[in-house]
Design a protein around this motif. Structure first.
Motif, PDB file in Angstrom:
ATOM      1  N   LEU A 156      86.115 -40.198  22.981  1.00  0.00           N
ATOM      2  CA  LEU A 156      86.010 -39.248  21.883  1.00  0.00           C
ATOM      3  C   LEU A 156      85.658 -37.861  22.405  1.00  0.00           C
ATOM      4  CD1 LEU A 156      85.822 -38.656  18.799  1.00  0.00           C
ATOM      5  CD2 LEU A 156      83.386 -39.210  18.996  1.00  0.00           C
ATOM      6  N   ALA A 157      84.695 -37.783  23.329  1.00  0.00           N
ATOM      7  CA  ALA A 157      84.253 -36.497  23.863  1.00  0.00           C
ATOM      8  C   ALA A 157      85.379 -35.768  24.582  1.00  0.00           C
ATOM      9  CB  ALA A 157      83.071 -36.710  24.805  1.00  0.00           C
ATOM     10  N   VAL A 164      77.445 -31.484  16.987  1.00  0.00           N
ATOM     11  CA  VAL A 164      76.256 -32.299  16.727  1.00  0.00           C
ATOM     12  C   VAL A 164      76.666 -33.764  16.776  1.00  0.00           C
ATOM     13  CG1 VAL A 164      74.427 -32.869  15.090  1.00  0.00           C
ATOM     14  CG2 VAL A 164      75.246 -30.506  15.256  1.00  0.00           C
ATOM     15  N   ALA A 165      75.877 -34.569  17.494  1.00  0.00           N
ATOM     16  CA  ALA A 165      76.124 -36.010  17.575  1.00  0.00           C
ATOM     17  C   ALA A 165      74.899 -36.755  17.073  1.00  0.00           C
ATOM     18  CB  ALA A 165      76.448 -36.424  19.007  1.00  0.00           C
ATOM     19  N   LEU A 166      75.074 -37.542  16.024  1.00  0.00           N
ATOM     20  CA  LEU A 166      74.007 -38.369  15.479  1.00  0.00           C
ATOM     21  C   LEU A 166      74.146 -39.756  16.105  1.00  0.00           C
ATOM     22  CD1 LEU A 166      74.537 -36.026  13.404  1.00  0.00           C
ATOM     23  CD2 LEU A 166      73.708 -37.569  11.638  1.00  0.00           C
ATOM     24  N   ARG A 194      75.364 -36.734  27.984  1.00  0.00           N
ATOM     25  CA  ARG A 194      76.084 -36.057  29.075  1.00  0.00           C
ATOM     26  C   ARG A 194      77.574 -35.966  28.771  1.00  0.00           C
ATOM     27  NH1 ARG A 194      72.461 -39.015  33.665  1.00  0.00           N
ATOM     28  NH2 ARG A 194      71.021 -37.283  34.071  1.00  0.00           N
ATOM     29  N   ALA A 195      78.132 -37.049  28.237  1.00  0.00           N
ATOM     30  CA  ALA A 195      79.559 -37.041  27.910  1.00  0.00           C
ATOM     31  C   ALA A 195      79.861 -36.059  26.793  1.00  0.00           C
ATOM     32  CB  ALA A 195      80.010 -38.441  27.501  1.00  0.00           C
ATOM     33  N   LEU A 196      78.921 -35.903  25.852  1.00  0.00           N
ATOM     34  CA  LEU A 196      79.147 -35.086  24.666  1.00  0.00           C
ATOM     35  C   LEU A 196      78.693 -33.643  24.842  1.00  0.00           C
ATOM     36  CD1 LEU A 196      77.884 -37.763  22.140  1.00  0.00           C
ATOM     37  CD2 LEU A 196      80.225 -36.883  22.209  1.00  0.00           C
ATOM     38  N   ALA A 197      78.256 -33.267  26.037  1.00  0.00           N
ATOM     39  CA  ALA A 197      77.763 -31.911  26.282  1.00  0.00           C
ATOM     40  C   ALA A 197      78.772 -30.873  25.812  1.00  0.00           C
ATOM     41  CB  ALA A 197      77.457 -31.720  27.768  1.00  0.00           C
ATOM     42  N   PRO A 198      78.281 -29.791  25.193  1.00  0.00           N
ATOM     43  CA  PRO A 198      76.880 -29.386  24.992  1.00  0.00           C
ATOM     44  C   PRO A 198      76.330 -29.739  23.613  1.00  0.00           C
ATOM     45  CG  PRO A 198      78.296 -27.544  24.510  1.00  0.00           C
ATOM     46  CD  PRO A 198      79.225 -28.697  24.837  1.00  0.00           C
ATOM     47  N   ALA A 199      76.825 -30.766  22.971  1.00  0.00           N
ATOM     48  CA  ALA A 199      76.428 -31.092  21.603  1.00  0.00           C
ATOM     49  C   ALA A 199      74.923 -31.328  21.498  1.00  0.00           C
ATOM     50  CB  ALA A 199      77.166 -32.338  21.128  1.00  0.00           C
ATOM     51  N   LEU A 228      67.490 -33.036  29.806  1.00  0.00           N
ATOM     52  CA  LEU A 228      68.255 -32.816  28.578  1.00  0.00           C
ATOM     53  C   LEU A 228      67.359 -32.666  27.344  1.00  0.00           C
ATOM     54  CD1 LEU A 228      71.046 -35.523  29.112  1.00  0.00           C
ATOM     55  CD2 LEU A 228      71.190 -33.065  29.584  1.00  0.00           C
ATOM     56  N   ALA A 229      66.083 -32.464  27.553  1.00  0.00           N
ATOM     57  CA  ALA A 229      65.144 -32.444  26.427  1.00  0.00           C
ATOM     58  C   ALA A 229      65.493 -31.388  25.392  1.00  0.00           C
ATOM     59  CB  ALA A 229      63.725 -32.221  26.947  1.00  0.00           C
ATOM     60  N   GLU A 230      66.021 -30.254  25.840  1.00  0.00           N
ATOM     61  CA  GLU A 230      66.303 -29.158  24.905  1.00  0.00           C
ATOM     62  C   GLU A 230      67.474 -29.479  23.979  1.00  0.00           C
ATOM     63  OE1 GLU A 230      69.084 -28.687  28.264  1.00  0.00           O
ATOM     64  OE2 GLU A 230      66.947 -29.153  28.074  1.00  0.00           O
ATOM     65  N   ARG A 231      68.250 -30.516  24.285  1.00  0.00           N
ATOM     66  CA  ARG A 231      69.394 -30.878  23.437  1.00  0.00           C
ATOM     67  C   ARG A 231      69.062 -31.986  22.451  1.00  0.00           C
ATOM     68  NH1 ARG A 231      73.936 -32.656  27.010  1.00  0.00           N
ATOM     69  NH2 ARG A 231      74.853 -33.113  24.980  1.00  0.00           N
ATOM     70  N   LEU A 232      67.845 -32.522  22.510  1.00  0.00           N
ATOM     71  CA  LEU A 232      67.464 -33.658  21.658  1.00  0.00           C
ATOM     72  C   LEU A 232      66.720 -33.163  20.429  1.00  0.00           C
ATOM     73  CD1 LEU A 232      67.224 -36.766  21.275  1.00  0.00           C
ATOM     74  CD2 LEU A 232      65.043 -36.623  22.498  1.00  0.00           C
TER      75      LEU A 232
END
Length: 236
Positions: A156-157, A164-166, A194-199, A228-232
């Motif tokens: 998908l990525a 945004v990925a839920l 990582r696969a969905l970066a930068p979501a 990856l804390a800033e993306r969570l």
């Protein structure tokens, strides 16, 4: 979710904490009250229901809420069971949801598997969703549903621009199934991120139920260790 002029609700569970559900060979136990009562949700244009068969995705109160929505998108078999306003969607199949005020969205079904290969007969089919606002240059929102299929996330990525990925996390396990993982654990969530970066990654399905073997601390530690804390994002 408020998107494209629509109010969309994902897997609704509004029963009180302490509720139990018998689904042989397992008993499912809810530990906490919902953060928001069903009566406080307000208008619902559509429900994105990953599957109807498990109480941690659709409990009694959530099931009673479904008729309030104009549309429930779910698995084809789930739509047959629910009837009325439910519509089944296959992986790759698209359905446009129009909005009275706003561009609306196009929803695509996304492959998902609620456990390792071979468990489908026990866990039943599930679906993820890709929600694309019908507006120029708008990026999509991905809802994983209950899945452990990282390969599907990576595919998908590679083909969609996701803002945004839920992700359904919690590392769901039941003693009756041994150590079988039924939803993403923290390590899988990192790989998906990582696969969905930068979501932005929104953590769902990781609190309030007895069968979740990992919680917020596990996920936050894994994302911090991976840088990856800033993306969570963890909803209050």
């Amino acid at each position: 979710l408020e998107l494209g002029g629509l109010r969309l609700l994902t897997d609704p569970t509004f029963d009180p904490g302490g509720s139990t559900y018998e689904d042989p060979p397992v008993t499912v136990r809810k530990l906490t009250d919902p953060a928001v009562a069903a009566e406080q949700i307000g208008r619902i244009d559509a429900v994105m229901l990953s599957h109807d068969e498990h109480s941690d995705n659709l409990d009694h109160s959530g099931r009673r809420l479904l008729p309030r929505a104009a549309l429930v998108l779910t698995t084809p078999s789930g739509a047959q069971r629910l009837g009325d306003n439910a519509l089944g969607i296959e992986p790759g199949q698209q359905h446009r949801v129009a909005a009275a005020k706003g561009p609306g969205v196009t929803v695509s079904g996304v492959e998902a598997r609620h456990g390792p290969p071979g468990t489908e007969a026990v866990t039943g089919p599930v679906t993820g969703f890709l929600i694309q606002p019908d507006a120029p240059a708008a990026a999509a929102v991905y809802i994983s549903g209950d899945t452990v299929d990282l390969a599907a996330v990576e595919r998908l990525a590679a083909r969609a621009r996701i803002a945004v990925a839920l992700l359904h996390l919690g590392a769901a396990r039941f003693p009756a199934f041994g150590d079988t993982l039924l939803s993403f654990d923290a390590a899988s969530a990192v790989r998906a991120a990582r696969a969905l970066a930068p979501a932005t990654i929104v953590a769902l399905h990781a609190e309030g139920w007895e069968h979740f073997s990992q919680g917020r601390d596990d996920v936050e530690c894994a994302f911090s260790a991976a840088g990856l804390a800033e993306r969570l994002l963890w909803p209050r």
